[in-house]
Design a protein around this motif. Structure first.
Motif, PDB file in Angstrom:
ATOM      1  N   ASP A   1       0.836  -1.206   0.000  1.00  0.00           N
ATOM      2  CA  ASP A   1       0.000   0.000   0.000  1.00  0.00           C
ATOM      3  C   ASP A   1       0.870   1.256   0.000  1.00  0.00           C
ATOM      4  O   ASP A   1       0.570   2.234  -0.700  1.00  0.00           O
ATOM      5  CB  ASP A   1      -0.902   0.018   1.237  1.00  0.00           C
ATOM      6  CG  ASP A   1      -2.059  -0.974   1.126  1.00  0.00           C
ATOM      7  OD1 ASP A   1      -2.213  -1.628   0.068  1.00  0.00           O
ATOM      8  OD2 ASP A   1      -2.803  -1.099   2.115  1.00  0.00           O
TER       9      ASP A   1
ATOM     10  N   VAL B   1      -6.552  -2.336  -5.454  1.00  0.00           N
ATOM     11  CA  VAL B   1      -6.423  -1.145  -4.611  1.00  0.00           C
ATOM     12  C   VAL B   1      -6.237   0.090  -5.491  1.00  0.00           C
ATOM     13  O   VAL B   1      -5.510   0.029  -6.483  1.00  0.00           O
ATOM     14  CB  VAL B   1      -5.193  -1.212  -3.664  1.00  0.00           C
ATOM     15  CG1 VAL B   1      -5.249  -0.103  -2.618  1.00  0.00           C
ATOM     16  CG2 VAL B   1      -5.049  -2.549  -3.000  1.00  0.00           C
TER      17      VAL B   1
ATOM     18  N   ARG C   1     -16.289   8.794  -6.597  1.00  0.00           N
ATOM     19  CA  ARG C   1     -16.758   7.705  -5.715  1.00  0.00           C
ATOM     20  C   ARG C   1     -17.693   6.782  -6.494  1.00  0.00           C
ATOM     21  O   ARG C   1     -17.645   5.556  -6.338  1.00  0.00           O
ATOM     22  CB  ARG C   1     -17.433   8.286  -4.466  1.00  0.00           C
ATOM     23  CG  ARG C   1     -16.403   8.963  -3.576  1.00  0.00           C
ATOM     24  CD  ARG C   1     -16.978   9.645  -2.357  1.00  0.00           C
ATOM     25  NE  ARG C   1     -15.911  10.421  -1.730  1.00  0.00           N
ATOM     26  CZ  ARG C   1     -15.666  10.502  -0.437  1.00  0.00           C
ATOM     27  NH1 ARG C   1     -16.448   9.877   0.420  1.00  0.00           N
ATOM     28  NH2 ARG C   1     -14.655  11.204   0.028  1.00  0.00           N
TER      29      ARG C   1
ATOM     30  N   GLU D   1     -11.509  -3.027  -4.736  1.00  0.00           N
ATOM     31  CA  GLU D   1     -11.712  -3.610  -3.399  1.00  0.00           C
ATOM     32  C   GLU D   1     -11.492  -2.594  -2.281  1.00  0.00           C
ATOM     33  O   GLU D   1     -12.272  -2.532  -1.329  1.00  0.00           O
ATOM     34  CB  GLU D   1     -10.769  -4.804  -3.197  1.00  0.00           C
ATOM     35  CG  GLU D   1     -11.198  -6.016  -3.992  1.00  0.00           C
ATOM     36  CD  GLU D   1     -10.256  -7.187  -3.816  1.00  0.00           C
ATOM     37  OE1 GLU D   1      -9.410  -7.174  -2.889  1.00  0.00           O
ATOM     38  OE2 GLU D   1     -10.352  -8.109  -4.638  1.00  0.00           O
ATOM     39  N   ARG D   2     -10.389  -1.848  -2.383  1.00  0.00           N
ATOM     40  CA  ARG D   2     -10.029  -0.903  -1.314  1.00  0.00           C
ATOM     41  C   ARG D   2      -9.535   0.395  -1.939  1.00  0.00           C
ATOM     42  O   ARG D   2      -8.905   0.364  -3.004  1.00  0.00           O
ATOM     43  CB  ARG D   2      -8.894  -1.465  -0.448  1.00  0.00           C
ATOM     44  CG  ARG D   2      -9.243  -2.719   0.310  1.00  0.00           C
ATOM     45  CD  ARG D   2      -8.115  -3.133   1.250  1.00  0.00           C
ATOM     46  NE  ARG D   2      -6.920  -3.570   0.550  1.00  0.00           N
ATOM     47  CZ  ARG D   2      -5.716  -3.028   0.721  1.00  0.00           C
ATOM     48  NH1 ARG D   2      -5.517  -2.029   1.567  1.00  0.00           N
ATOM     49  NH2 ARG D   2      -4.672  -3.501   0.056  1.00  0.00           N
ATOM     50  N   ILE D   3      -9.761   1.490  -1.243  1.00  0.00           N
ATOM     51  CA  ILE D   3      -9.281   2.792  -1.709  1.00  0.00           C
ATOM     52  C   ILE D   3      -8.492   3.443  -0.583  1.00  0.00           C
ATOM     53  O   ILE D   3      -8.955   3.522   0.552  1.00  0.00           O
ATOM     54  CB  ILE D   3     -10.462   3.711  -2.127  1.00  0.00           C
ATOM     55  CG1 ILE D   3     -11.261   3.069  -3.275  1.00  0.00           C
ATOM     56  CG2 ILE D   3      -9.941   5.076  -2.571  1.00  0.00           C
ATOM     57  CD1 ILE D   3     -12.531   2.414  -2.882  1.00  0.00           C
ATOM     58  N   LEU D   4      -7.283   3.872  -0.898  1.00  0.00           N
ATOM     59  CA  LEU D   4      -6.427   4.601   0.048  1.00  0.00           C
ATOM     60  C   LEU D   4      -6.317   6.028  -0.447  1.00  0.00           C
ATOM     61  O   LEU D   4      -6.077   6.234  -1.638  1.00  0.00           O
ATOM     62  CB  LEU D   4      -4.995   4.047   0.032  1.00  0.00           C
ATOM     63  CG  LEU D   4      -4.747   2.603   0.378  1.00  0.00           C
ATOM     64  CD1 LEU D   4      -3.284   2.275   0.060  1.00  0.00           C
ATOM     65  CD2 LEU D   4      -5.003   2.404   1.862  1.00  0.00           C
TER      66      LEU D   4
ATOM     67  N   GLU E   1      -8.285   4.645   4.600  1.00  0.00           N
ATOM     68  CA  GLU E   1      -8.604   3.468   3.781  1.00  0.00           C
ATOM     69  C   GLU E   1     -10.099   3.199   3.889  1.00  0.00           C
ATOM     70  O   GLU E   1     -10.654   3.147   5.002  1.00  0.00           O
ATOM     71  CB  GLU E   1      -7.833   2.243   4.256  1.00  0.00           C
ATOM     72  CG  GLU E   1      -8.242   1.014   3.459  1.00  0.00           C
ATOM     73  CD  GLU E   1      -7.451  -0.238   3.798  1.00  0.00           C
ATOM     74  OE1 GLU E   1      -6.351  -0.135   4.372  1.00  0.00           O
ATOM     75  OE2 GLU E   1      -7.964  -1.316   3.465  1.00  0.00           O
ATOM     76  N   MET E   2     -10.755   3.025   2.746  1.00  0.00           N
ATOM     77  CA  MET E   2     -12.192   2.752   2.740  1.00  0.00           C
ATOM     78  C   MET E   2     -12.542   1.785   1.616  1.00  0.00           C
ATOM     79  O   MET E   2     -11.787   1.642   0.650  1.00  0.00           O
ATOM     80  CB  MET E   2     -12.992   4.055   2.554  1.00  0.00           C
ATOM     81  CG  MET E   2     -12.812   5.054   3.679  1.00  0.00           C
ATOM     82  SD  MET E   2     -13.813   6.543   3.475  1.00  0.00           S
ATOM     83  CE  MET E   2     -15.124   6.168   4.585  1.00  0.00           C
ATOM     84  N   THR E   3     -13.691   1.170   1.744  1.00  0.00           N
ATOM     85  CA  THR E   3     -14.242   0.358   0.654  1.00  0.00           C
ATOM     86  C   THR E   3     -15.165   1.264  -0.175  1.00  0.00           C
ATOM     87  O   THR E   3     -15.586   2.332   0.300  1.00  0.00           O
ATOM     88  CB  THR E   3     -15.082  -0.806   1.213  1.00  0.00           C
ATOM     89  OG1 THR E   3     -16.205  -0.238   1.900  1.00  0.00           O
ATOM     90  CG2 THR E   3     -14.275  -1.683   2.160  1.00  0.00           C
TER      91      THR E   3
ATOM     92  N   GLU F   1     -18.243   2.140   1.746  1.00  0.00           N
ATOM     93  CA  GLU F   1     -18.037   3.163   2.778  1.00  0.00           C
ATOM     94  C   GLU F   1     -17.932   4.555   2.145  1.00  0.00           C
ATOM     95  O   GLU F   1     -18.415   5.536   2.711  1.00  0.00           O
ATOM     96  CB  GLU F   1     -16.785   2.848   3.595  1.00  0.00           C
ATOM     97  CG  GLU F   1     -16.992   1.636   4.505  1.00  0.00           C
ATOM     98  CD  GLU F   1     -15.694   1.104   5.106  1.00  0.00           C
ATOM     99  OE1 GLU F   1     -15.793   0.388   6.117  1.00  0.00           O
ATOM    100  OE2 GLU F   1     -14.600   1.378   4.566  1.00  0.00           O
TER     101      GLU F   1
END
Ligand code: THU
Length: 125
Positions: free
Chosen positions: A3, A74, A86, A95-98, A107-109, A112
């Motif tokens: 990450d 990511v 978004r 899957e994930r966003i930083l 960090e969120m999905t 979220e």
């Protein structure tokens, strides 16, 4: 690719932003399932609303190169993603966003970032 490395890639690519109007450079780096990292920056225009966010240039590039929604693990972004981005992140099923926000890394999905998303299933056709 960790990450931290992905965020460092987003930080580095932000230097290539074309943001003469806002002077707010944004970089995005997305790790794909095959290990490749696709990068993008915001690209502004004298007709302000025509500018494109870093996230959208990145995913437009990835899709153009043959990736599909669901191929993305990511996304690292140097700024908090705007509302429209978004929706894009949700569509791409990342899957994930930083992202960086006020000196923090968050960090969120996609759920979220954007609860109760509009989806194609909601369309009548
Ligand atoms: N920007 C992005 O590239 N991504 C976002 O999610 C937030 C905003 C860009 C758009 C514009 O070029 C600049 O930041 C200032 O809004």
């Amino acid at each position: 690719m960790t990450d931290d490395e992905l965020l460092a890639a987003a930080d580095a690519v932000a230097a290539r932003a074309y943001a003469p109007y806002s002077r707010f450079d944004v970089g995005c780096a997305v790790l794909c399932r095959d290990g490749r990292v696709v990068e993008g920056v915001n690209v502004e225009n004298a007709a302000y609303p025509l500018g494109v966010c870093a996230e959208r240039t990145t995913f437009a590039r990835a899709i153009s190169e043959g990736y599909h929604p669901g191929d993305f693990v990511v996304a690292a972004i140097t700024a908090s993603p705007c509302g429209g981005c978004r929706q894009w992140l949700a569509e791409m099923r990342v899957e994930r966003i930083l992202f960086r926000n006020g000196g923090r890394v968050v960090e969120m999905t996609p759920d979220e970032l954007l609860p109760e998303q509009f989806e194609a299933d909601d369309l009548p056709v």
